[in-house]
Design a protein around this motif. Structure first.
Motif, mmCIF file in Angstrom:
data_model
loop_
_atom_site.group_PDB
_atom_site.id
_atom_site.type_symbol
_atom_site.label_atom_id
_atom_site.label_comp_id
_atom_site.label_asym_id
_atom_site.label_seq_id
_atom_site.Cartn_x
_atom_site.Cartn_y
_atom_site.Cartn_z
ATOM 1 N N VAL A 15 0.830 -1.211 0.000
ATOM 2 C CA VAL A 15 0.000 0.000 0.000
ATOM 3 C C VAL A 15 0.866 1.264 0.000
ATOM 4 C CG1 VAL A 15 -1.820 1.264 1.226
ATOM 5 C CG2 VAL A 15 -1.830 -1.249 1.213
ATOM 6 N N TYR A 16 1.835 1.318 0.911
ATOM 7 C CA TYR A 16 2.661 2.530 1.007
ATOM 8 C C TYR A 16 3.315 2.892 -0.339
ATOM 9 C CZ TYR A 16 6.288 5.828 2.144
ATOM 10 O OH TYR A 16 7.089 6.928 2.123
ATOM 11 N N PRO A 17 3.911 1.962 -1.055
ATOM 12 C CA PRO A 17 4.563 2.341 -2.315
ATOM 13 C C PRO A 17 3.602 2.995 -3.309
ATOM 14 C CG PRO A 17 5.234 0.140 -1.660
ATOM 15 C CD PRO A 17 4.118 0.535 -0.740
ATOM 16 N N LYS A 18 2.336 2.569 -3.280
ATOM 17 C CA LYS A 18 1.356 3.159 -4.207
ATOM 18 C C LYS A 18 1.046 4.613 -3.852
ATOM 19 C CE LYS A 18 -1.230 -1.006 -5.307
ATOM 20 N NZ LYS A 18 -2.390 -1.777 -4.878
ATOM 21 N N HIS A 19 1.232 4.981 -2.600
ATOM 22 C CA HIS A 19 0.871 6.334 -2.136
ATOM 23 C C HIS A 19 2.104 7.102 -1.665
ATOM 24 C CE1 HIS A 19 -3.392 5.183 -2.260
ATOM 25 N NE2 HIS A 19 -3.007 4.028 -1.736
ATOM 26 N N ARG A 20 3.249 6.719 -2.184
ATOM 27 C CA ARG A 20 4.505 7.327 -1.712
ATOM 28 C C ARG A 20 4.488 8.853 -1.874
ATOM 29 N NH1 ARG A 20 9.090 4.318 -1.241
ATOM 30 N NH2 ARG A 20 8.261 2.808 -2.730
ATOM 31 N N LYS A 25 4.452 14.276 0.449
ATOM 32 C CA LYS A 25 3.840 15.611 0.519
ATOM 33 C C LYS A 25 3.392 15.911 1.947
ATOM 34 C CE LYS A 25 -0.122 17.963 -1.391
ATOM 35 N NZ LYS A 25 -1.418 17.634 -1.920
ATOM 36 N N LEU A 26 2.828 14.898 2.618
ATOM 37 C CA LEU A 26 2.342 15.093 3.987
ATOM 38 C C LEU A 26 3.487 15.346 4.963
ATOM 39 C CD1 LEU A 26 -0.487 12.409 4.197
ATOM 40 C CD2 LEU A 26 -0.741 14.881 4.048
ATOM 41 N N ALA A 27 4.689 14.907 4.597
ATOM 42 C CA ALA A 27 5.848 15.144 5.469
ATOM 43 C C ALA A 27 6.146 16.638 5.599
ATOM 44 C CB ALA A 27 7.077 14.420 4.916
ATOM 45 N N LEU A 28 5.625 17.439 4.651
ATOM 46 C CA LEU A 28 5.853 18.895 4.696
ATOM 47 C C LEU A 28 4.879 19.590 5.641
ATOM 48 C CD1 LEU A 28 6.316 19.459 0.844
ATOM 49 C CD2 LEU A 28 8.097 19.196 2.592
ATOM 50 N N GLY A 29 3.806 18.896 6.029
ATOM 51 C CA GLY A 29 2.835 19.497 6.953
ATOM 52 C C GLY A 29 1.433 18.995 6.672
ATOM 53 N N MET A 48 -13.002 5.709 6.241
ATOM 54 C CA MET A 48 -13.785 4.897 5.308
ATOM 55 C C MET A 48 -15.145 5.549 5.081
ATOM 56 S SD MET A 48 -15.041 0.938 5.567
ATOM 57 C CE MET A 48 -13.480 0.160 5.206
ATOM 58 N N LEU A 49 -15.753 6.028 6.162
ATOM 59 C CA LEU A 49 -17.080 6.632 6.076
ATOM 60 C C LEU A 49 -17.086 7.859 5.168
ATOM 61 C CD1 LEU A 49 -20.038 6.828 7.092
ATOM 62 C CD2 LEU A 49 -19.172 8.180 9.012
ATOM 63 N N THR A 50 -16.056 8.683 5.273
ATOM 64 C CA THR A 50 -16.029 9.929 4.500
ATOM 65 C C THR A 50 -15.126 9.832 3.271
ATOM 66 O OG1 THR A 50 -14.225 10.751 5.888
ATOM 67 C CG2 THR A 50 -16.472 11.325 6.563
ATOM 68 N N GLN A 51 -14.548 8.652 3.067
ATOM 69 C CA GLN A 51 -13.668 8.441 1.914
ATOM 70 C C GLN A 51 -12.578 9.520 1.849
ATOM 71 O OE1 GLN A 51 -13.945 5.627 -0.667
ATOM 72 N NE2 GLN A 51 -14.430 5.118 1.448
ATOM 73 N N THR A 52 -11.943 9.741 2.988
ATOM 74 C CA THR A 52 -10.858 10.716 3.054
ATOM 75 C C THR A 52 -9.520 10.001 3.167
ATOM 76 O OG1 THR A 52 -11.401 10.870 5.403
ATOM 77 C CG2 THR A 52 -12.114 12.682 4.009
ATOM 78 N N LYS A 53 -8.499 10.716 2.750
ATOM 79 C CA LYS A 53 -7.141 10.151 2.742
ATOM 80 C C LYS A 53 -6.354 10.683 3.941
ATOM 81 C CE LYS A 53 -6.022 11.580 -1.483
ATOM 82 N NZ LYS A 53 -7.169 12.167 -2.168
ATOM 83 N N PRO A 54 -5.196 10.095 4.237
ATOM 84 C CA PRO A 54 -4.343 10.651 5.288
ATOM 85 C C PRO A 54 -4.107 12.142 5.037
ATOM 86 C CG PRO A 54 -3.477 8.540 4.577
ATOM 87 C CD PRO A 54 -4.618 8.870 3.642
ATOM 88 N N GLY A 55 -4.177 12.918 6.105
ATOM 89 C CA GLY A 55 -3.962 14.368 5.988
ATOM 90 C C GLY A 55 -5.246 15.167 5.854
ATOM 91 N N GLU A 56 -6.376 14.497 5.655
ATOM 92 C CA GLU A 56 -7.619 15.235 5.375
ATOM 93 C C GLU A 56 -8.539 15.364 6.589
ATOM 94 O OE1 GLU A 56 -7.838 14.332 0.584
ATOM 95 O OE2 GLU A 56 -9.172 13.206 1.900
ATOM 96 N N LEU A 57 -8.424 14.449 7.561
ATOM 97 C CA LEU A 57 -9.248 14.534 8.774
ATOM 98 C C LEU A 57 -8.346 14.559 9.996
ATOM 99 C CD1 LEU A 57 -12.249 12.006 8.538
ATOM 100 C CD2 LEU A 57 -12.304 14.480 8.233
ATOM 101 N N PHE A 58 -8.627 15.473 10.905
ATOM 102 C CA PHE A 58 -7.966 15.472 12.218
ATOM 103 C C PHE A 58 -8.952 14.773 13.142
ATOM 104 C CE2 PHE A 58 -5.970 17.433 15.981
ATOM 105 C CZ PHE A 58 -4.638 17.333 15.625
#
Ligand SMILES: [Zn+2]
Length: 224
Positions: A15-20, A25-29, A48-58
């Motif tokens: 999974v990680y390699p597909k979203h590298r 980008k998220l490492a910048l903030g 899953m409920l909101t179909q959001t990616k890492p960085g989009e929901l706190f």
């Protein structure tokens, strides 16, 4: 634990390699779109409920999606709210309760939880919601009672959220919107609180479920 470690290996290998690029980008903030406060219940997955990616929901997860009013019980929940609203400047906060919530069951039957002193103290913050349910006339069965309590609790916690200074400041600047949801995870339906109508109305694109299951969750609630 074995399954969890195997899952970690799959994430790192596949999974990680597909979203590298995303992770680099998220490492910048981060600039999350919302603070999502929900129950710690394992059946609820905000991303899953909101179909959001890492960085989009706190995300703030706490049993019963309970938010103590400021300045009571200053701790993880209040610090998370202050950081999300005051530092990250999220434009929206979603307080999301859910069906079949064990915490709400505990509020209805507190005797079983008496030996758990921390849980019992925490559930005191849901007592006003229990009072609000007692004033509803159209709640008869145990299931209706539980759903109405989950809804009233979300409304109550939205009120508590407004007492936090960072939230009050952002609301006064018209830089923040508050949302109350109840997620019916058995069907995928989500009901959002409408303060004008004082009730929860279905939101999103309703999933294909039988008409029998597509009932509004409860009668009118008191507007905060
Ligand atoms: Zn819960």
């Amino acid at each position: 634990m074995d399954r969890i470690l195997k899952g970690l290996s799959r994430f790192q290998k596949n999974v990680y390699p597909k979203h590298r690029d995303l992770f680099h980008k998220l490492a910048l903030g981060q600039r999350p779109e919302a603070l999502f406060i929900t129950c710690a219940d394992s059946r609820i997955d905000p991303c899953m409920l909101t179909q959001t990616k890492p960085g989009e929901l706190f995300i703030c997860r706490v049993i019963g999606n309970i938010i103590p009013p400021y300045p009571d019980a200053i701790g993880g929940v209040s610090a998370t709210i202050e950081y999300a609203v005051g530092v990250l400047g999220v434009p929206d906060v979603i307080v999301c309760g859910h069906t079949d919530c064990g915490v709400m069951k505990g509020v209805l039957r507190p005797d079983a939880l008496k030996p758990l002193t921390s849980v019992t103290a925490w559930l005191n913050y849901a007592q006003p919601a229990l009072q609000a349910v007692a004033e509803l006339k159209q709640v008869h069965t145990d299931a209706e009672h539980l759903l109405a309590l989950a809804e009233c609790n979300v409304v109550e916690q939205l009120g508590n959220l407004r007492t936090h200074p960072a939230v009050a400041v952002a609301l006064a600047r018209d830089a923040l919107k508050l949302h109350g949801w109840v997620y019916k995870f058995e069907t995928g339906e989500v009901f959002g609180y409408d303060p004008q109508q004082g009730q929860f109305l279905e939101i999103g694109a309703p999933p294909s479920v039988s008409v029998a299951n597509r009932q509004p969750l409860s009668p009118q609630l008191q507007v905060i």
